[in-house]
Design an enzyme around this catalytic site. Structure first.
Site, PDB file in Angstrom:
ATOM      1  N   PRO A  49       0.844  -1.200   0.000  1.00  0.00           N
ATOM      2  CA  PRO A  49       0.000   0.000   0.000  1.00  0.00           C
ATOM      3  C   PRO A  49       0.876   1.245   0.000  1.00  0.00           C
ATOM      4  O   PRO A  49       1.572   1.541   0.969  1.00  0.00           O
ATOM      5  CB  PRO A  49      -0.792  -0.131   1.307  1.00  0.00           C
ATOM      6  CG  PRO A  49       0.057  -0.980   2.191  1.00  0.00           C
ATOM      7  CD  PRO A  49       0.845  -1.901   1.304  1.00  0.00           C
ATOM      8  N   ILE A  63       2.050   5.209  -0.089  1.00  0.00           N
ATOM      9  CA  ILE A  63       1.731   6.607   0.183  1.00  0.00           C
ATOM     10  C   ILE A  63       2.838   7.451  -0.453  1.00  0.00           C
ATOM     11  O   ILE A  63       3.977   6.992  -0.594  1.00  0.00           O
ATOM     12  CB  ILE A  63       1.634   6.920   1.700  1.00  0.00           C
ATOM     13  CG1 ILE A  63       2.928   6.500   2.414  1.00  0.00           C
ATOM     14  CG2 ILE A  63       0.417   6.262   2.301  1.00  0.00           C
ATOM     15  CD1 ILE A  63       2.967   6.974   3.864  1.00  0.00           C
ATOM     16  N   ASP A  96       6.005   2.405   1.806  1.00  0.00           N
ATOM     17  CA  ASP A  96       5.093   1.318   2.166  1.00  0.00           C
ATOM     18  C   ASP A  96       4.383   1.723   3.452  1.00  0.00           C
ATOM     19  O   ASP A  96       4.996   1.788   4.521  1.00  0.00           O
ATOM     20  CB  ASP A  96       5.901   0.033   2.373  1.00  0.00           C
ATOM     21  CG  ASP A  96       5.018  -1.175   2.672  1.00  0.00           C
ATOM     22  OD1 ASP A  96       3.840  -0.979   3.039  1.00  0.00           O
ATOM     23  OD2 ASP A  96       5.516  -2.307   2.549  1.00  0.00           O
ATOM     24  N   HIS A  97       3.080   1.968   3.350  1.00  0.00           N
ATOM     25  CA  HIS A  97       2.340   2.510   4.494  1.00  0.00           C
ATOM     26  C   HIS A  97       2.162   1.475   5.610  1.00  0.00           C
ATOM     27  O   HIS A  97       1.747   1.811   6.715  1.00  0.00           O
ATOM     28  CB  HIS A  97       0.977   3.022   4.028  1.00  0.00           C
ATOM     29  CG  HIS A  97       0.472   4.172   4.849  1.00  0.00           C
ATOM     30  ND1 HIS A  97       1.006   4.528   6.069  1.00  0.00           N
ATOM     31  CD2 HIS A  97      -0.533   5.060   4.624  1.00  0.00           C
ATOM     32  CE1 HIS A  97       0.363   5.566   6.569  1.00  0.00           C
ATOM     33  NE2 HIS A  97      -0.573   5.914   5.706  1.00  0.00           N
ATOM     34  N   ARG A  98       2.484   0.224   5.339  1.00  0.00           N
ATOM     35  CA  ARG A  98       2.440  -0.772   6.419  1.00  0.00           C
ATOM     36  C   ARG A  98       3.579  -0.549   7.398  1.00  0.00           C
ATOM     37  O   ARG A  98       3.471  -0.901   8.579  1.00  0.00           O
ATOM     38  CB  ARG A  98       2.542  -2.191   5.844  1.00  0.00           C
ATOM     39  CG  ARG A  98       1.398  -2.603   4.934  1.00  0.00           C
ATOM     40  CD  ARG A  98       1.694  -3.952   4.299  1.00  0.00           C
ATOM     41  NE  ARG A  98       2.901  -3.897   3.465  1.00  0.00           N
ATOM     42  CZ  ARG A  98       3.444  -4.944   2.863  1.00  0.00           C
ATOM     43  NH1 ARG A  98       2.882  -6.147   2.989  1.00  0.00           N
ATOM     44  NH2 ARG A  98       4.542  -4.813   2.129  1.00  0.00           N
TER      45      ARG A  98
END
Length: 416
Positions: free
Chosen positions: A210, A212, A384-386
């Site tokens: 995911p 950003i 990586d928004h994780r």
């Protein structure tokens, strides 16, 4: 009959694609003669023949993907006992083995191939050394590679050599835009080669990570002035080199940005490397490649600029190795060199962030309350928004921009 199985050609890769056969069934080959060009997700490589002999069987067709350990080629080397690659490797490491002084004679009249002279029809050793992309480029231009002097390592013919030869300028012309860029005949084409590898990696990244992004545009006046002053030195600095030096230092301060999430069926973990390896995206004739600057945090700015120049040149000539393209922990893409201003780059699998640079150009900026024309550098950071939250992303970005606003800081306390 010698069976040459596809070896593990690095980084634990499990399969490779047959890009181009360099021999045909019936050809006589000598030891170390290139047999085939194969492509992995990392790079293309020419595999040399481990033995001398006559080609009996090709293990696949061009475009086919085969697994490590599968039959690649069979060569009749005058030995009657079938011996696969692993057995031959094992015997080669065991000096106590009984030497096969005289090959069995079941093949009849042909002499042992190890002592045979090269066949004039194959002309081993006279085949020009060049990457497949270079050979294709030469074919498109109608250039006979045997007439082109190579300027690469070991006399390897580079794209620039072909282009210079075709225009009658053998003194070394500057690289121009690839005439085949974006050109493809109408119809359906197999998704393979470098394009296939890019497609697999991008699909994996987009489906698993995911993204950003954070975008900004900075006043590059000081940065350009710093580069201008360095032109008189033995290694002129570049905005890209200074940016990578700044990123390397910021990655040391914020190791999570240098890490990634490893997620599999049975594994969910955060991996933080103890090294900073920065990949630099390079556009080539066959597609995008990303050679890696190893331990970038241990290099000074001039060394980084030198490594960038070397990797870019070898990327465009198709001479990068698997090692050159492996081990990246962070990636930089400089689409500004192609004229682009804004983009949202995709994070490579196995990483958690990417930095994009647009073209530096005069644009209106507000300085001391006045709108003035200044050289502006557009930048974007994807993460990586994780693993990377917004506060970490902004702190990292500000750390890098602080170095770019005052590049002198990159020379003080230069190496970790």
């Amino acid at each position: 009959m010698f069976q040459f199985l596809l070896p593990d050609i690095g980084e634990g890769l499990e399969e490779a694609e047959i890009v181009e056969w360099l021999v045909e069934v019936g050809d006589v080959v000598v030891r170390d003669q290139p047999l085939v060009e194969v492509l992995t997700d990392k790079a293309s490589s020419e595999l040399p023949s481990p033995v001398a002999g006559r080609v009996a069987v090709l293990g696949g067709v061009e475009g086919q993907r085969i697994l490590v350990g599968q039959l690649l080629i069979e060569i009749d080397d005058g030995v009657t006992v079938k011996q696969d690659f692993e057995e031959r490797e094992t015997s080669a490491k065991a000096p106590a083995e009984t030497p096969a002084a005289t090959p069995p004679s079941t093949l009849g009249s042909p002499p042992p191939f190890a002592a045979a002279a090269p066949s004039s029809s194959v002309s081993p050793g006279t085949r020009p050394k060049a990457a497949p992309a270079t050979r294709k480029f030469a074919r498109d231009l109608g250039v006979d590679l045997t007439q082109v002097p190579g300027s690469g390592p070991g006399g390897r013919i580079l794209l620039e050599d072909v282009q210079s030869f075709s225009t009658g300028n053998q003194g070394g012309a500057a690289r121009s835009l690839d005439p085949g860029l974006g050109v493809m005949p109408a119809g359906r084409h197999p998704l393979r080669g470098v394009r296939g590898a890019i497609a697999r990696n991008m699909a994996q990244s987009w489906s698993e990570i995911p993204h950003i992004h954070s975008l900004d545009e900075i006043d590059a006046s000081v940065l350009l002035g710093f580069c201008q002053e360095s032109k008189a030195s033995s290694m002129p600095l570049t905005p890209l080199g200074l940016t990578i030096a700044a990123l390397a230092r910021a990655l040391r301060r914020f190791p999570m940005v240098n890490g990634h999430i490893n997620s599999g069926e049975d594994t969910q973990e955060v991996v933080i490397p103890d090294h900073v390896n920065i990949g630099v995206a390079v556009a080539t004739e066959t597609g995008l490649v990303v050679p890696v600057i190893k331990n970038a945090d241990h290099l000074n700015v001039a060394e980084i600029c030198q490594v960038i120049a070397d990797l870019a040149q070898r990327g465009r000539s198709g001479s990068l190795s698997v090692a050159d393209l492996s081990g990246g922990t962070f990636t930089v893409t400089n689409y500004g060199s192609l004229g682009g201003r804004w983009a949202l780059p995709i994070i490579p699998p196995g990483q958690s962030a990417i930095w994009g640079m647009g073209r530096i150009a005069d644009r209106p900026l507000v300085v001391d309350g006045q709108v003035v024309a200044r050289p502006a550098l557009p930048i974007v950071m994807g993460a990586d928004h994780r693993l990377v939250d917004g506060d970490l992303l902004e702190a990292f970005r500000h750390e890098v921009l602080g170095y770019l606003a005052d590049p002198q800081k990159l020379l003080a306390g230069d190496i970790f």
